[in-house]
Design a protein around this motif. Structure first.
Motif, PDB file in Angstrom:
ATOM      1  N   GLY A 275      43.515  44.385  46.014  1.00 52.06           N
ATOM      2  CA  GLY A 275      43.334  45.989  45.175  1.00 52.06           C
ATOM      3  C   GLY A 275      42.908  46.612  46.212  1.00 52.06           C
ATOM      4  O   GLY A 275      42.802  46.951  47.744  1.00 52.06           O
ATOM      5  N   SER A 276      42.617  47.981  45.903  1.00 53.23           N
ATOM      6  CA  SER A 276      42.647  49.498  46.346  1.00 53.23           C
ATOM      7  C   SER A 276      42.426  50.593  46.068  1.00 53.23           C
ATOM      8  O   SER A 276      42.641  50.101  44.921  1.00 53.23           O
ATOM      9  N   TYR A 326      39.250  39.960  40.544  1.00 54.93           N
ATOM     10  CA  TYR A 326      40.194  40.078  39.528  1.00 54.93           C
ATOM     11  C   TYR A 326      41.322  41.173  40.357  1.00 54.93           C
ATOM     12  O   TYR A 326      42.164  41.825  40.418  1.00 54.93           O
ATOM     13  N   TYR A 327      40.167  42.712  40.557  1.00 48.32           N
ATOM     14  CA  TYR A 327      40.281  43.755  40.999  1.00 48.32           C
ATOM     15  C   TYR A 327      40.390  44.160  42.862  1.00 48.32           C
ATOM     16  O   TYR A 327      41.086  45.109  42.699  1.00 48.32           O
ATOM     17  N   LEU A 328      40.054  43.037  42.982  1.00 47.40           N
ATOM     18  CA  LEU A 328      40.138  43.318  44.529  1.00 47.40           C
ATOM     19  C   LEU A 328      40.573  42.438  45.081  1.00 47.40           C
ATOM     20  O   LEU A 328      41.744  42.445  46.245  1.00 47.40           O
ATOM     21  N   ARG A 329      40.586  40.714  45.505  1.00 49.92           N
ATOM     22  CA  ARG A 329      40.948  40.407  45.881  1.00 49.92           C
ATOM     23  C   ARG A 329      41.708  39.068  45.463  1.00 49.92           C
ATOM     24  O   ARG A 329      42.754  38.710  46.149  1.00 49.92           O
ATOM     25  N   PHE A 330      41.582  39.102  44.448  1.00 50.70           N
ATOM     26  CA  PHE A 330      42.241  37.798  43.161  1.00 50.70           C
ATOM     27  C   PHE A 330      42.629  36.680  44.246  1.00 50.70           C
ATOM     28  O   PHE A 330      43.534  35.889  43.979  1.00 50.70           O
ATOM     29  N   GLY A 622      39.181  49.891  39.014  1.00 51.85           N
ATOM     30  CA  GLY A 622      39.697  49.640  38.954  1.00 51.85           C
ATOM     31  C   GLY A 622      40.521  49.872  37.397  1.00 51.85           C
ATOM     32  O   GLY A 622      42.148  50.400  37.097  1.00 51.85           O
ATOM     33  N   LYS A 623      39.773  49.102  36.695  1.00 51.87           N
ATOM     34  CA  LYS A 623      39.976  48.702  35.142  1.00 51.87           C
ATOM     35  C   LYS A 623      40.579  49.605  33.976  1.00 51.87           C
ATOM     36  O   LYS A 623      41.602  49.822  33.053  1.00 51.87           O
ATOM     37  N   TYR A 624      39.112  50.809  34.314  1.00 49.38           N
ATOM     38  CA  TYR A 624      39.249  51.914  33.384  1.00 49.38           C
ATOM     39  C   TYR A 624      39.553  53.480  33.730  1.00 49.38           C
ATOM     40  O   TYR A 624      39.358  54.836  33.484  1.00 49.38           O
ATOM     41  N   TYR A 625      39.894  53.271  35.549  1.00 51.72           N
ATOM     42  CA  TYR A 625      40.165  54.810  35.745  1.00 51.72           C
ATOM     43  C   TYR A 625      41.537  54.570  35.912  1.00 51.72           C
ATOM     44  O   TYR A 625      42.537  55.228  35.992  1.00 51.72           O
ATOM     45  N   LEU A 626      41.812  53.743  36.850  1.00 47.18           N
ATOM     46  CA  LEU A 626      43.307  53.637  37.284  1.00 47.18           C
ATOM     47  C   LEU A 626      44.405  52.848  36.252  1.00 47.18           C
ATOM     48  O   LEU A 626      44.806  53.218  35.598  1.00 47.18           O
ATOM     49  N   GLY A 627      43.278  52.273  35.283  1.00 47.40           N
ATOM     50  CA  GLY A 627      43.855  51.585  33.794  1.00 47.40           C
ATOM     51  C   GLY A 627      44.625  50.629  33.657  1.00 47.40           C
ATOM     52  O   GLY A 627      45.056  50.822  32.668  1.00 47.40           O
ATOM     53  N   ASP A 653      45.611  49.604  44.304  1.00 46.21           N
ATOM     54  CA  ASP A 653      45.968  48.593  44.042  1.00 46.21           C
ATOM     55  C   ASP A 653      45.401  47.921  42.729  1.00 46.21           C
ATOM     56  O   ASP A 653      44.532  47.863  43.298  1.00 46.21           O
ATOM     57  N   VAL A 654      45.924  46.805  42.393  1.00 42.76           N
ATOM     58  CA  VAL A 654      46.280  46.373  41.539  1.00 42.76           C
ATOM     59  C   VAL A 654      46.405  44.541  41.615  1.00 42.76           C
ATOM     60  O   VAL A 654      47.672  44.300  41.442  1.00 42.76           O
ATOM     61  N   PRO A 655      45.770  44.437  41.909  1.00 40.71           N
ATOM     62  CA  PRO A 655      46.879  42.723  42.640  1.00 40.71           C
ATOM     63  C   PRO A 655      46.577  41.765  40.552  1.00 40.71           C
ATOM     64  O   PRO A 655      45.555  42.139  39.733  1.00 40.71           O
TER      65      PRO A 655
END
Length: 700
Positions: A275-276, A326-330, A622-627, A653-655
């Motif tokens: 993720g980024s 889950y929002y960084l390296r998965f 990751g979850k609440y801004y990229l959404g 990015d979200v993996p």
């Protein structure tokens, strides 16, 4: 001729993690003394049988390796010795290997042209077998698919697993007035100190610090080493890894060294699958970067809490690590390893980590794992241990079916700076128990609806799963009703704290109220009133740990308060950065100054300055801004509800199991690319379909 899957090492499910966890958790030291965890530590099964029925179209030679002593039976007939190879005759045959190993998990590697060990083999620890007077074995042993991971080479068995290393050098060196040398590695790190070109005979004193003050405080630094050496230009590598930024070294007698380095130890990850996040606010970008670095440091053999002090796996810390991951390296391998290690083996004699709430987080972590991965095989593997864990929980509930702390339970909730009793029946614990019951219902439903065509002997039946669905549904519905009737105060528009000795403790804290918002145990109207009466009420005591700020800010985001949450992130995590943080801390109180920030547990350097739960902005952004979040397990379906807050633009990015979801947004335009799954963009009251591998651009 069809070739089977590649040969790999196999073992009994969970045994590798239990063994590795014991080695991992017992490496903690305090001032040179080993410091083991204070909860029950299980061991792997010392004898495991692996079996498979195979069909050879022609005679086939198999090569055999085992971690431990073993015997081999072909069609029920014991073969001589421990053969390194064996010819399997043409036709159908039953292969049985029994492997014994007291020190490491019994493991097996069999490689042939078509006959290879993999997860289609069955494993059992044989606790229900008996033999009659004619020598015939009877019983109903429990057989499960054998476990495997990435050990595909015969010369790299599971017991040889280790993290990777690379050499790093200090960025600054200075001589102390006391005569020693202080080495600054520039930022928080983890690894093994190396002393190069050590000469002479004498003693080396090594003091570690997450801060300059700690490293130079020989009496109170948390970790240290003392090495008695007699060397001739040798390199000494300290055997036990440590967390540090600063290292202070003194010598005694005639010993000297030329240079200091460190072997940085890390769990590798793939950048192109990570993720980024980037936006117009450089402080937020720096917070994301330091949060990612904090997560990388605390992602080890397992997700660990803090790299300096505890270095243990804690379920409350781990569930947040999973979500951030889950929002960084998965890294789903590390999630599974940690869940297995925390659970251990039956019988259950205590809560996980001895903490009631941590048991409930463990259940929720299985729920989250399935949501993000859709890994039914893991749910099937772990479910029997979920059953026995829940049996333990339910056996300790009170007459109302509520969880109540017993004399040997630790009720944690959070570290607080205000008086808060944790006696009696806490509302907070009932909310977590309710979610645990929901998780049991979900997992039982999944397994009921996805039965194995040929289940191994001793497996849970569809009828048993069905009964569990009914049982846990009823318990969840009943407890959720009691939450409202027991703890909700309509006058204060809030959940009260606890029942003690039959009386309601009317203290109001954020803990149960924010979890009721997150878990959906309030109506929309009630959520709004709780926001006013509790979450935004300045008279309610503040939360000062990143641990519970994780949930507090999530609740605010769920209520559409992303703009305020960004301010909180800037103030709280930005405050740590202003204090010099290079990784995020276990606790931060803005009212403290100087070395007060280093103290905790009554010790001047007891606070962890690299703590997993400090990295929560990774998850929030990751979850609440990229959404981005899955709406069907494993991102088969997902939705994107992007929110800028007060940002001018953001991109990230979200993996996912399919690859990545890329979101780029400013105040006039949004573009989305997805590598897989069925997606829906929800923005401005409109819904847009997101096709796979095709850019979607929406202009406002």
């Amino acid at each position: 001729m069809a070739k089977t899957s590649k040969a790999t090492w196999i073992w009994f499910p969970g045994d590798f993690e239990i063994w590795l966890g014991n080695r991992f958790n017992n490496r903690r030291t305090e001032r040179g003394a080993m410091f083991p965890p204070f909860w029950k530590q299980d061991s792997h099964w010392v004898t495991v049988e692996f079996s498979k029925t195979v069909t050879a179209e022609k005679p086939e030679t198999i090569n055999i390796k085992a971690e431990g002593d073993f015997n081999f039976m072909l069609d029920g007939k014991l073969q001589f010795g421990m053969p390194s190879s064996f010819v399997i005759p043409k036709g159908e045959h039953k292969l049985n290997f029994k492997v014994h190993n007291q020190s490491t998990p019994p493991a097996l590697y069999v490689a042939g042209e078509t006959i290879n060990t993999d997860s289609t083999w069955l494993a059992t620890y044989e606790d229900k077998i008996w033999i009659d007077e004619n020598g015939v074995a009877h019983g109903s042993g429990i057989y499960v698919p054998a476990a495997k991971w990435k050990f595909d080479c015969p010369d790299t068995p599971p017991s040889g697993y280790s993290l990777e290393r690379k050499e790093i050098m200090p960025v600054a060196v200075e001589k102390s007035a006391a005569g020693g040398m202080l080495y600054d590695f520039g930022r928080e790190t983890f690894g093994y100190i190396k002393l190069k070109d050590v000469q002479g005979k004498g003693t080396l004193y090594i003091y570690y610090g997450e801060s300059r003050e700690e490293a130079q405080d020989k009496e109170y630094c948390e970790t240290l080493d003392r090495i008695d050496a007699d060397c001739d230009k040798e390199t000494i590598i300290i055997k036990n890894s440590k967390a540090f930024r600063f290292v202070y070294i003194e010598t005694e007698d005639g010993i000297s060294f030329k240079e200091v380095a460190a072997d940085f130890e890390y769990s590798p990850y793939k950048e192109n699958k990570s993720g980024s996040f980037r936006c117009n606010d450089e402080l937020i970008n720096k917070i994301w970067d330091i949060g990612a670095y904090t997560m990388d440091l605390t992602t080890r053999e397992f997700f660990v809490d803090g790299i300096k002090r505890d270095r243990w796996t804690w379920s409350g810390d781990a569930i947040q690590s999973y979500l951030m991951n889950y929002y960084l390296r998965f890294d789903t391998d590390c999630v599974r390893r940690t869940i297995r290690q925390l659970r251990g083996k039956d019988p259950v004699t205590a809560h996980i980590n001895t903490i009631m709430d941590y048991t409930f987080y463990w259940f929720k972590s299985v729920h989250d794992y399935y949501t993000y991965t859709a890994d039914i095989d893991f749910v099937r593997e772990i479910y029997p241990r979920m059953q026995t864990m829940m049996q333990y929980v339910l056996c300790r509930t009170n007459s109302e079916g509520m969880a109540e702390g017993q004399s040997d339970d630790w009720i944690f909730v959070d570290w607080v700076n205000f008086p808060m009793h944790k006696r009696g029946t806490l509302c907070f614990e009932q909310i977590l128990l309710c979610k645990s019951l929901e998780t049991m219902k979900l997992c039982a439903t999944i397994l009921k609806d996805n039965p194995l065509q040929t289940p191994p002997q001793g497996s849970i039946t569809v009828e048993e799963y069905t009964a569990d669905v009914e049982k846990y549904t009823a318990l969840e519905v009943s407890l959720q009703k009691k939450l409202k009737t027991t703890f909700w105060d309509d006058k204060h528009k809030a959940f009260m704290h606890a029942i003690e000795d039959g009386e309601m403790n009317t203290q109001i804290t954020k803990f149960p109220n924010m979890f009721a918002i997150i878990y959906g145990y309030l109506t929309e109207e009630e959520k709004q009133t709780v926001m006013k009466s509790v979450m935004l009420n300045p008279d309610i005591e503040s939360i000062t740990t990143p641990y519970m700020r994780f949930y507090e800010l999530e609740a605010l985001c769920l209520m559409g308060m992303q703009q305020q949450v960004l301010k909180e992130i800037r103030n709280y995590w930005g405050g740590m950065i202003k204090e010099g943080a290079t990784s995020f801390w276990e606790k931060y109180n803005p009212e403290e100054t100087g070395t007060q920030h280093l103290a905790m547990y009554g010790r001047p350097y007891g606070k962890s300055l690299c703590h997993a739960w400090g990295a929560s902005p990774i998850y929030l952004l990751g979850k609440y801004y990229l959404g981005v979040q899955p709406t069907k397990a494993g991102y088969e379906e997902f939705e994107i509800r992007p929110v800028l807050g007060d940002l001018e633009w953001m991109e990230g990015d979200v993996p996912t199991p399919y690859g990545k979801i890329h979101v780029k947004m400013d105040k006039n335009r949004i573009s989305i690319n997805s590598d897989g799954g069925k997606g829906t963009l929800i923005i401005g009251g409109h819904r847009y379909e997101i096709p796979c591998r095709k850019e979607v651009i929406i202009e406002f």
